[in-house]
Design an enzyme around this catalytic site. Structure first.
Site, PDB file in Angstrom:
ATOM      1  N   TYR A  52       0.832  -1.204   0.000  1.00  0.00           N
ATOM      2  CA  TYR A  52       0.000   0.000   0.000  1.00  0.00           C
ATOM      3  C   TYR A  52       0.871   1.261   0.000  1.00  0.00           C
ATOM      4  O   TYR A  52       0.729   2.130   0.857  1.00  0.00           O
ATOM      5  CB  TYR A  52      -0.928   0.014   1.215  1.00  0.00           C
ATOM      6  CG  TYR A  52      -1.952  -1.104   1.270  1.00  0.00           C
ATOM      7  CD1 TYR A  52      -2.216  -1.914   0.181  1.00  0.00           C
ATOM      8  CD2 TYR A  52      -2.654  -1.340   2.446  1.00  0.00           C
ATOM      9  CE1 TYR A  52      -3.148  -2.944   0.262  1.00  0.00           C
ATOM     10  CE2 TYR A  52      -3.594  -2.364   2.525  1.00  0.00           C
ATOM     11  CZ  TYR A  52      -3.824  -3.160   1.431  1.00  0.00           C
ATOM     12  OH  TYR A  52      -4.751  -4.179   1.523  1.00  0.00           O
ATOM     13  N   HIS A 106      -0.823 -12.314   1.886  1.00  0.00           N
ATOM     14  CA  HIS A 106      -1.896 -11.546   1.259  1.00  0.00           C
ATOM     15  C   HIS A 106      -2.406 -12.208  -0.019  1.00  0.00           C
ATOM     16  O   HIS A 106      -1.621 -12.692  -0.838  1.00  0.00           O
ATOM     17  CB  HIS A 106      -1.338 -10.150   0.930  1.00  0.00           C
ATOM     18  CG  HIS A 106      -2.365  -9.122   0.620  1.00  0.00           C
ATOM     19  ND1 HIS A 106      -3.671  -9.212   1.016  1.00  0.00           N
ATOM     20  CD2 HIS A 106      -2.266  -7.942  -0.050  1.00  0.00           C
ATOM     21  CE1 HIS A 106      -4.337  -8.136   0.614  1.00  0.00           C
ATOM     22  NE2 HIS A 106      -3.503  -7.366  -0.048  1.00  0.00           N
TER      23      HIS A 106
END
Length: 340
Positions: A52, A106
């Site tokens: 991110y 993830h």
């Protein structure tokens, strides 16, 4: 703010968490204001990821001197032990901490990814070693595939599972969530606003508030958004017939074949603005076709560059037929343009 147990980890967290993706849109000072306001309002659980952009760094700066007041979760997309350990060390440095409360491989959604993760030299070897060293307190997992998420829960290897759940994506409630609860796992809810497609934030959060066993992770980039989430989760669950009618209207509008704006499909080698072009149908309905044509002209014209290579579809965690949908939306745009 109420505190609730995070599965069987022994960690107590606020009844609503904080999703870190929107921090990308803020500068460091703005991010610190929003994050510290969340802490002041009683939010203790903050979720981010190595990928991110600078979200981890912004959290690290905002939480300086507050580490004992927050529970930090972050993620790695790496599947090998070496690469996962490198990302873990990078996350520790960015977050300015010597341990991470919850570390999550993830977007494990394909069998080959699970095999690589758990096999010899896989990321789990590194994460389990890091847990022994005290760099990680608990290991969780995230996925966008319901079938794979259920397999991951069944392994018994993970303390938490993070999965999309919202007004229009409710399949997880039938089996994944009951199975995770039976296994003593914490359940983290990503995409509470369906990737931004649900523009009534209060409605979306009230829907999730009904199940106290879920930890919703709304992404916030303003103090007002933080206040909305905190106020809803600090109150008693309230879901009216009018709320259900609005929710059904969203389901009727979006169906199951819609873009969640995760942007995993990008960048396009041909410069197609995939994410925003995938939203054209909804934009045209909410704005009116005439206004949508002007608003989305540059985006939709970029779709003409699509070579139908299919690379974007291979990266979509929801297995959407992106090139096909782009053609449909371009045809709709052209029809709206011709009607003016």
């Amino acid at each position: 703010m109420r505190l609730v147990p995070l599965g069987s980890t022994g960690i107590m967290v606020s009844a609503v968490g904080f999703g870190g993706i929107p921090l990308i849109r803020l500068n460091f000072e703005e991010a610190e204001t929003v994050l510290r306001h969340a802490v002041d309002r009683g939010v203790t659980f903050f979720d981010t990821a190595n990928r991110y952009v600078d979200s981890e760094e912004k959290m690290g700066r905002a939480f300086a001197g507050l580490r004992d007041k927050v529970v930090i979760a972050t993620k790695t997309g790496q599947r090998s032990a070496k690469a996962a350990m490198e990302e873990l060390e990078l996350s520790l440095a960015r977050l300015g901490t010597d341990y991470i409360d919850l570390y999550q491989p993830h977007q494990v959604s394909k069998p080959e990814e699970l095999e690589a993760l758990l096999g010899p030299g896989g990321a789990m070897e590194a994460l389990e070693a890091a847990r022994t060293q005290g760099k990680i307190r608990h290991i969780g997992i995230t996925s966008h595939s319901l079938a794979m998420a259920r397999k991951l829960v069944a392994t018994g290897l993970f303390a938490t599972v993070q999965f999309p759940y919202n007004i229009v994506e409710t399949e997880a409630a039938d089996n994944l969530f009951p199975e995770a609860k039976a296994a003593g796992m914490g359940i983290l809810v990503m995409k509470p606003f369906a990737g931004g497609m649900l523009d009534d934030g209060g409605l979306a959060l009230r829907f999730l508030r009904r199940d106290p066993g879920l930890l919703a992770l709304p992404g916030c980039d303003t103090v007002e958004q933080v206040d909305l989430a905190v106020d809803i989760f600090a109150a008693e669950a309230d879901w009216t017939e009018a709320d259900e009618a609005k929710a059904q209207a969203y389901r009727d509008e979006l169906g199951s074949r819609f873009c969640r704006r995760c942007e995993y499909c990008q960048p396009c080698p041909q410069g197609v603005s995939i994410t925003y072009a995938m939203m054209y149908r909804v934009v045209a309905k909410r704005m009116s076709p005439a206004k949508a044509v002007k608003f989305a002209a540059t985006t939709m014209e970029s779709v003409r560059n699509c070579l139908d290579c299919g690379e974007c579809a291979t990266r979509c965690p929801y297995n959407l037929p992106i090139p096909e949908m782009l053609r449909e939306h371009l045809a709709m745009f052209d029809s709206h343009k011709a009607a003016q």
